[in-house]
Design a protein around this motif. Structure first.
Motif, PDB file in Angstrom:
ATOM      1  N   ILE A 109       0.821  -1.155   0.208  1.00  0.00           N
ATOM      2  CA  ILE A 109      -0.057  -0.032  -0.088  1.00  0.00           C
ATOM      3  C   ILE A 109       0.777   1.314  -0.076  1.00  0.00           C
ATOM      4  O   ILE A 109       1.725   1.327   0.903  1.00  0.00           O
ATOM      5  CB  ILE A 109      -1.025   0.026   1.086  1.00  0.00           C
ATOM      6  CG1 ILE A 109      -1.719  -1.114   1.431  1.00  0.00           C
ATOM      7  CG2 ILE A 109      -1.724   1.332   1.300  1.00  0.00           C
ATOM      8  CD1 ILE A 109      -2.727  -1.016   0.152  1.00  0.00           C
ATOM      9  N   LEU A 110       0.545   2.255  -0.832  1.00  0.00           N
ATOM     10  CA  LEU A 110       1.139   3.360  -0.863  1.00  0.00           C
ATOM     11  C   LEU A 110       0.985   4.280   0.403  1.00  0.00           C
ATOM     12  O   LEU A 110       0.058   4.452   0.746  1.00  0.00           O
ATOM     13  CB  LEU A 110       0.679   4.262  -2.097  1.00  0.00           C
ATOM     14  CG  LEU A 110       1.592   5.651  -2.247  1.00  0.00           C
ATOM     15  CD1 LEU A 110       2.889   5.417  -2.607  1.00  0.00           C
ATOM     16  CD2 LEU A 110       0.768   6.321  -3.474  1.00  0.00           C
ATOM     17  N   GLU A 127      -5.787  -1.841  -6.843  1.00  0.00           N
ATOM     18  CA  GLU A 127      -5.037  -0.563  -6.568  1.00  0.00           C
ATOM     19  C   GLU A 127      -4.122  -0.668  -5.343  1.00  0.00           C
ATOM     20  O   GLU A 127      -4.446  -1.563  -4.554  1.00  0.00           O
ATOM     21  CB  GLU A 127      -5.991   0.612  -6.071  1.00  0.00           C
ATOM     22  CG  GLU A 127      -7.017   0.240  -4.938  1.00  0.00           C
ATOM     23  CD  GLU A 127      -8.397  -0.110  -5.285  1.00  0.00           C
ATOM     24  OE1 GLU A 127      -8.999  -0.479  -4.391  1.00  0.00           O
ATOM     25  OE2 GLU A 127      -8.887  -0.604  -6.581  1.00  0.00           O
ATOM     26  N   THR A 173      -2.917  13.821  -7.483  1.00  0.00           N
ATOM     27  CA  THR A 173      -3.010  12.723  -6.602  1.00  0.00           C
ATOM     28  C   THR A 173      -2.423  11.393  -7.272  1.00  0.00           C
ATOM     29  O   THR A 173      -2.505  11.203  -8.358  1.00  0.00           O
ATOM     30  CB  THR A 173      -4.580  12.249  -6.327  1.00  0.00           C
ATOM     31  OG1 THR A 173      -5.119  13.233  -5.665  1.00  0.00           O
ATOM     32  CG2 THR A 173      -4.850  10.905  -5.433  1.00  0.00           C
ATOM     33  N   ASN A 184      -1.285  10.283  -0.605  1.00  0.00           N
ATOM     34  CA  ASN A 184      -1.080  10.347  -2.111  1.00  0.00           C
ATOM     35  C   ASN A 184      -1.399  11.481  -2.717  1.00  0.00           C
ATOM     36  O   ASN A 184      -1.474  11.500  -3.736  1.00  0.00           O
ATOM     37  CB  ASN A 184      -1.532   9.045  -2.622  1.00  0.00           C
ATOM     38  CG  ASN A 184      -3.325   8.937  -2.539  1.00  0.00           C
ATOM     39  OD1 ASN A 184      -3.607   9.550  -1.602  1.00  0.00           O
ATOM     40  ND2 ASN A 184      -3.761   8.301  -3.433  1.00  0.00           N
ATOM     41  N   TYR A 244       5.939   2.674  -0.137  1.00  0.00           N
ATOM     42  CA  TYR A 244       5.089   1.488   0.338  1.00  0.00           C
ATOM     43  C   TYR A 244       5.453   1.130   1.634  1.00  0.00           C
ATOM     44  O   TYR A 244       6.178   1.282   2.299  1.00  0.00           O
ATOM     45  CB  TYR A 244       5.464   0.675  -0.809  1.00  0.00           C
ATOM     46  CG  TYR A 244       4.734   0.787  -2.044  1.00  0.00           C
ATOM     47  CD1 TYR A 244       3.500   0.868  -2.484  1.00  0.00           C
ATOM     48  CD2 TYR A 244       5.679   1.164  -3.048  1.00  0.00           C
ATOM     49  CE1 TYR A 244       2.979   1.116  -3.787  1.00  0.00           C
ATOM     50  CE2 TYR A 244       5.337   1.696  -4.488  1.00  0.00           C
ATOM     51  CZ  TYR A 244       3.886   1.608  -4.775  1.00  0.00           C
ATOM     52  OH  TYR A 244       3.596   2.135  -5.817  1.00  0.00           O
ATOM     53  N   TRP A 258      -3.414   2.031  -3.026  1.00  0.00           N
ATOM     54  CA  TRP A 258      -3.480   2.875  -2.223  1.00  0.00           C
ATOM     55  C   TRP A 258      -4.736   2.436  -1.191  1.00  0.00           C
ATOM     56  O   TRP A 258      -5.608   1.759  -1.471  1.00  0.00           O
ATOM     57  CB  TRP A 258      -3.734   4.285  -2.635  1.00  0.00           C
ATOM     58  CG  TRP A 258      -5.266   4.386  -3.388  1.00  0.00           C
ATOM     59  CD1 TRP A 258      -6.215   4.976  -2.921  1.00  0.00           C
ATOM     60  CD2 TRP A 258      -5.386   4.139  -4.757  1.00  0.00           C
ATOM     61  NE1 TRP A 258      -7.121   4.944  -3.957  1.00  0.00           N
ATOM     62  CE2 TRP A 258      -6.948   4.528  -5.131  1.00  0.00           C
ATOM     63  CE3 TRP A 258      -4.650   3.549  -5.750  1.00  0.00           C
ATOM     64  CZ2 TRP A 258      -7.538   4.463  -6.248  1.00  0.00           C
ATOM     65  CZ3 TRP A 258      -5.490   3.407  -6.988  1.00  0.00           C
ATOM     66  CH2 TRP A 258      -6.803   3.887  -7.293  1.00  0.00           C
ATOM     67  N   SER A 306      -3.612   6.310   3.025  1.00  0.00           N
ATOM     68  CA  SER A 306      -2.320   6.677   2.183  1.00  0.00           C
ATOM     69  C   SER A 306      -2.344   8.375   1.981  1.00  0.00           C
ATOM     70  O   SER A 306      -3.340   8.956   1.662  1.00  0.00           O
ATOM     71  CB  SER A 306      -2.519   6.216   0.662  1.00  0.00           C
ATOM     72  OG  SER A 306      -2.509   4.788   0.585  1.00  0.00           O
TER      73      SER A 306
END
Length: 138
Positions: free
Chosen positions: A20-21, A125, A108, A133, A36, A127, A131
Motif C-alpha cells: 500500500i502506498l 489499486e 493525486t 497520496n 510503500y 492505495w 495513504s
C-alpha cells in the motif's frame, strides 16, 4: 431448525496481499518519492504504466483529470516519466517526469497492479484510506 449466520467478513472477497502506498511526496519540481508499506516486486513497482496522476487541471505531470476513469490508455507512459528504486529497501521509488509539476495544482498519485516482492498477479489499486497520496505542486 438450523440457522446460518453470515458475517461481513465471509461476504467480502479477499484481496491478495499487496503493498500500500504510504506517501507520495514531491522532492523536486519533476520528481515524486513514493513510499510503500511493504517490499514491492521490482518489475511491477518500476513499470511506469502501473501509475496514474490525477489532478484538478490536466496539466504538467497529470495523466488523468478528476472525473476520468483509470484506463491503460491514460496511464503514465514511458515517454512521460520513469520510475526507479530510491534505495535498496524495495519500498521507496522515485518517479521522475520529463516536465515539471505545475505550482499550486493538486495532484493525486494512484498506483495499481504493484505486487509484493516475489509475487505476481495482483490486479487492484495500491492505495488505501490512510495513504498520503496527494500533494500540491511546488
Amino acid at each position: 431448525m438450523f440457522m446460518f449466520f453470515h458475517t461481513d467478513r465471509q461476504m467480502m472477497p479477499t484481496m491478495p496481499p499487496h503493498p500500500i502506498l504510504l506517501e507520495a511526496r514531491q522532492v523536486a519540481s519533476n520528481q515524486i518519492l513514493l513510499t510503500y508499506d511493504k517490499r514491492a516486486d521490482i518489475a511491477s513497482a518500476t513499470n511506469v504504466s502501473n501509475y496514474w496522476i490525477r489532478s484538478n487541471m490536466a496539466v504538467g505531470i497529470a495523466s488523468v483529470g478528476m472525473k476520468d476513469a483509470l484506463t491503460a490508455e491514460n496511464a503514465i507512459r514511458p515517454d512521460m516519466a520513469m520510475i526507479t528504486p530510491a534505495d535498496n529497501s524495495m519500498m521507496r521509488f522515485t518517479l521522475t517526469f520529463r516536465v515539471n509539476a505545475m505550482s499550486g495544482v493538486m495532484y493525486t498519485v494512484l498506483p495499481c497492479f504493484v505486487n509484493l516482492e516475489g509475487m505476481t498477479g495482483y490486479r487492484g489499486e495500491n492505495w488505501g484510506p490512510f495513504s498520503k497520496n496527494m500533494f500540491i505542486g511546488m
